[in-house]
Design an enzyme around this catalytic site. Structure first.
Site, PDB file in Angstrom:
ATOM      1  N   GLU A 263       2.283   5.738   2.984  1.00  0.00           N
ATOM      2  CA  GLU A 263       1.867   6.528   1.817  1.00  0.00           C
ATOM      3  C   GLU A 263       0.573   7.292   2.085  1.00  0.00           C
ATOM      4  O   GLU A 263      -0.341   7.306   1.255  1.00  0.00           O
ATOM      5  CB  GLU A 263       1.720   5.630   0.588  1.00  0.00           C
ATOM      6  CG  GLU A 263       3.043   4.985   0.178  1.00  0.00           C
ATOM      7  CD  GLU A 263       2.992   4.251  -1.155  1.00  0.00           C
ATOM      8  OE1 GLU A 263       1.940   3.696  -1.495  1.00  0.00           O
ATOM      9  OE2 GLU A 263       4.031   4.237  -1.846  1.00  0.00           O
ATOM     10  N   ASP A 336      10.203  -1.816  -3.368  1.00  0.00           N
ATOM     11  CA  ASP A 336       8.850  -1.879  -3.921  1.00  0.00           C
ATOM     12  C   ASP A 336       8.757  -2.668  -5.225  1.00  0.00           C
ATOM     13  O   ASP A 336       8.646  -2.065  -6.289  1.00  0.00           O
ATOM     14  CB  ASP A 336       8.326  -0.451  -4.165  1.00  0.00           C
ATOM     15  CG  ASP A 336       6.832  -0.429  -4.408  1.00  0.00           C
ATOM     16  OD1 ASP A 336       6.199  -1.477  -4.287  1.00  0.00           O
ATOM     17  OD2 ASP A 336       6.297   0.659  -4.706  1.00  0.00           O
ATOM     18  N   GLU A 364       3.350  -3.619 -12.435  1.00  0.00           N
ATOM     19  CA  GLU A 364       3.507  -2.181 -12.226  1.00  0.00           C
ATOM     20  C   GLU A 364       4.886  -1.721 -12.675  1.00  0.00           C
ATOM     21  O   GLU A 364       5.031  -0.653 -13.263  1.00  0.00           O
ATOM     22  CB  GLU A 364       3.306  -1.862 -10.735  1.00  0.00           C
ATOM     23  CG  GLU A 364       3.627  -0.417 -10.398  1.00  0.00           C
ATOM     24  CD  GLU A 364       3.454  -0.083  -8.929  1.00  0.00           C
ATOM     25  OE1 GLU A 364       3.037  -0.953  -8.143  1.00  0.00           O
ATOM     26  OE2 GLU A 364       3.732   1.081  -8.565  1.00  0.00           O
TER      27      GLU A 364
END
Ligand code: GCV
Length: 663
Positions: A263, A336, A364
């Site tokens: 990332e 993820d 998240e």
């Protein structure tokens, strides 16, 4: 059965409400699960004898029972302890002071959960040596994916840090990574290291070692060098000097956590080197100090055909090439931290390299601090595929901030608690852990009062999967912040694997990502027996169907329904579950102090509302592909798809959800 429970529960609770503490005093959640009353001064000091230290202080302050002796004893496991009732005394023995604290915490847990504190013969040692919380805290005080306020380490309040240390040690957590894996070079500046030293000094008595995330390009961006090539002599010298500086300040520093070439973060590949080159360079420098490197396997690049394949593709050629003080830190699933993923196949593929699992406590992808989602069942599901003994350690991305209740949602504290307990002993069941937690946190010891809430906790993860992304769907979240549904999100020019259509692949034929041998062949990364199971749509577990297959809308499910009808039902089931959670909680009102009751109730209302929003957005959107009706016995959407698609969720809406999502 659940409907019946819904009917009888309020009555049951009212009948048993007499057992609840009448008019419980207002609480703000700041004491977490450590809510024992302090013992009145006198007497207690004399009752606790032996080795002085935090264990003694803890018992002097909170232990209500008879005399306790704290004894240091050689030959016991480093952090283990025994608790024995002997001659009218309770004797806690351990090799060192930390073990004594763990023993004292266990004794206090027995007291707080109303279990017998006599006739004890207990012997415990942690399953994992490393039980670590990863904070994603930034130098400016924000927390990436944090939903509980600002970093507790930004302007550390000694009282808060002391409570953090006690809380962690009470459940056996013995390491903390102070900063975000998206690390800024200044994490290693003199000022940051001085702050880390001060925190480490406060955590040390509780057996908690400090670790830091590093930016791989620090030699350039902090040190002014021209390169960060891990094989360059100047770079190696720079890291060695930095590591020496750290150990002068923090002699028991644990080591580094590294997110490299992922990332946009820098890494050894920027200099033509491998992950092993980068990790080993740091490991060699840390070795004389007994430090370790936790090197993350969360890597994926936009050009690859299947993001889920990439960790194996990058790391398998390096298996066996890492130093023994390197541990590869792997997220539980290959994509993820989704509500449900299969386990990451890298765990079973790596044969000659130490691995540790990274779970995410901060929600998240599970409704931030607004949804009640108890995560221990997710971890247990993971361990049913990856035996705990095959791993070296367990890490959890912390859900902690400076909110008065630490985690933003009172029930999110249970995930912090459960993380520590699971890392100490992965064979503890989610039920046993939640039972302990409810008794300590809400004084719910009576089964008749506790069990409905226990049921909510145990069902909550599956409910979230149902109202967000059932049957193997994944990553259909709103762009960037991952709070609500945006299965349509696909801005022009954005890399495909950052958009939901990449994952759900809805079309007129069906829904889901073909990872079979005819598709991305991700199934081939699993051991043969699982690969065969997952590859065949008839044998693939239905809760992972759209993960591994592009499932035709009319595919016949085990229930006899079509895939489309089953999808509709699953979403609706999730909504009904979220509403049930609220009604269970409402019935608990006589038993819970007013402040915590009201705060949880507000969150559960948000959760029930969000569940409807998820169901409506996903079903109405997928219906544009399936062209099939929503079955008549499924509650029909109350929203309008065009409006939902026009509506853009702003961060303030999940941080301050009472502002509402609708225009
Ligand atoms: C810390 C996901 C999250 C990022 C996180 C990253 C990681 O992409 O959205 O916020 O960055 O995972 O685990 O490195």
């Amino acid at each position: 059965m659940k409907a019946l429970k819904g009917l009888f529960l309020p009555l049951l609770v009212l009948l048993t409400a007499g057992w609840c503490a009448a008019a419980a005093p207002i609480e703000d959640g700041s004491r977490l699960w450590l809510r024992l009353d302090t013992v009145d001064g006198g007497g207690s000091t004399a009752r606790i004898s032996g080795v002085a230290g935090v264990a003694m202080t803890e018992l002097q302050t909170y232990w209500q029972g008879g005399p306790v002796v704290l004894r240091q004893q050689k030959g016991l496991p480093r952090e283990g302890y025994t608790i024995r009732s002997q001659g009218g005394k309770t004797v806690i023995s351990a090799a060192g002071k930390v073990g004594l604290f763990y023993g004292a915490s266990h004794l206090l847990r027995l007291q707080a959960t109303g279990q017998p504190c006599e006739g004890l013969d207990i012997s415990e040692a942690p399953f994992y040596d490393l039980r670590i919380l990863d904070h994603w805290d930034n130098p400016n005080g924000t927390c990436e994916r944090g939903f509980a306020g600002r970093s507790i380490f930004f302007d550390p309040d000694p009282a808060r840090i002391a409570m953090y240390a006690r809380a962690n040690a009470s459940v056996g957590i013995n390491g903390t990574v102070l900063n975000n894996v998206n690390a800024k070079p200044e994490a290693l500046s003199a000022a940051s290291l001085e702050k880390a030293r001060s925190i480490a000094d406060q955590l040390r008595p509780y057996g908690i070692r400090v670790y830091l995330s590093i930016n791989f390009a620090s030699p350039i961006r902090l040190g002014g060098l021209k390169t960060a090539d891990p094989l360059d002599a100047g770079v190696i010298r720079w890291w060695k000097a930095k590591v020496d500086e750290i150990y002068r300040l923090i002699p028991d520093f644990g080591g580094f956590l590294v997110k490299a070439n992922s990332e946009g973060e820098p890494g050894p590949q920027d200099f033509g080197r491998t992950h092993a080159d980068g990790a080993n360079m740091l490991a060699d420098i840390l070795r004389p100090h007994k430090g370790i490197v936790m090197w993350r396997a969360f890597v994926y690049k936009p050009q690859s055909s299947d993001r889920a394949n990439q960790a194996c593709e990058e790391f398998m050629p390096l298996d066996g090439r890492f130093r023994d003080n390197v541990v590869i830190q792997i997220k539980n699933g290959p994509v993820d931290f989704q509500p449900r993923e299969p386990y990451s196949p890298l765990f079973t593929a790596l044969r000659h390299t130490s691995a540790m699992v990274e779970f995410q406590l901060t929600q998240e992808y599970l409704g931030a601090a607004n949804h009640l989602v108890y995560l221990a069942p997710l971890w247990q599901e993971f361990f049913s595929f990856v035996p705990p003994g095959s791993l070296r350690a367990m890490a959890g991305v912390a859900n902690i901030g400076d909110d008065v209740n630490w985690c933003g949602h009172h029930f999110a504290q249970a995930n912090w608690y459960a993380f520590g307990r699971t890392a100490w002993n992965p064979s503890l069941t989610p039920e046993a852990i939640a039972t302990e937690w409810l008794a300590q946190t809400f004084d719910l010891r009576e089964a008749s009062l506790r069990d409905p809430l226990l049921g909510v906790m145990l069902d909550s993860r599956e409910a979230a999967v149902s109202y967000m992304m059932p049957l193997g769907l994944h990553h259909i979240f709103a762009g960037n912040h991952h709070y609500g549904p945006e299965p349509w999100y696909s801005p022009r020019g954005l890399r495909a694997d950052w958009t939901p259509p990449y994952y759900h692949r809805a079309d007129s034929v069906g829904l889901g990502f073909d990872r079979t041998l005819k598709g991305s062949a991700n199934v081939a990364q699993y051991p043969d027996s699982l690969a065969r199971l997952y590859n065949d749509i008839e044998t693939c577990p239905e809760n992972l169907l759209a993960w591994f297959h592009h499932v035709p809308w009319d595919h016949r499910m085990k229930s006899g329904r079509t895939f489309w009808d089953e999808l509709c039902r699953k979403y609706d089931e999730g909504v009904r579950e979220a509403r049930r959670f609220l009604s269970v909680w409402d019935a608990m009102e006589p038993c819970i102090d007013a402040r915590r009751f009201g705060e949880v109730q507000r969150k559960l209302r948000i959760q029930a509302r969000d569940a409807v929003w998820w169901r409506d957005a996903c079903l109405l959107y997928f219906q544009t592909f399936s062209q099939r009706p929503i079955p008549p016995d499924v509650e029909h959407p109350v929203h309008n798809l065009d409006e939902m698609m026009r509506f853009k969720i702003r961060i303030s809406m999940y941080e301050n959800p009472e502002s509402g999502y609708t225009k």
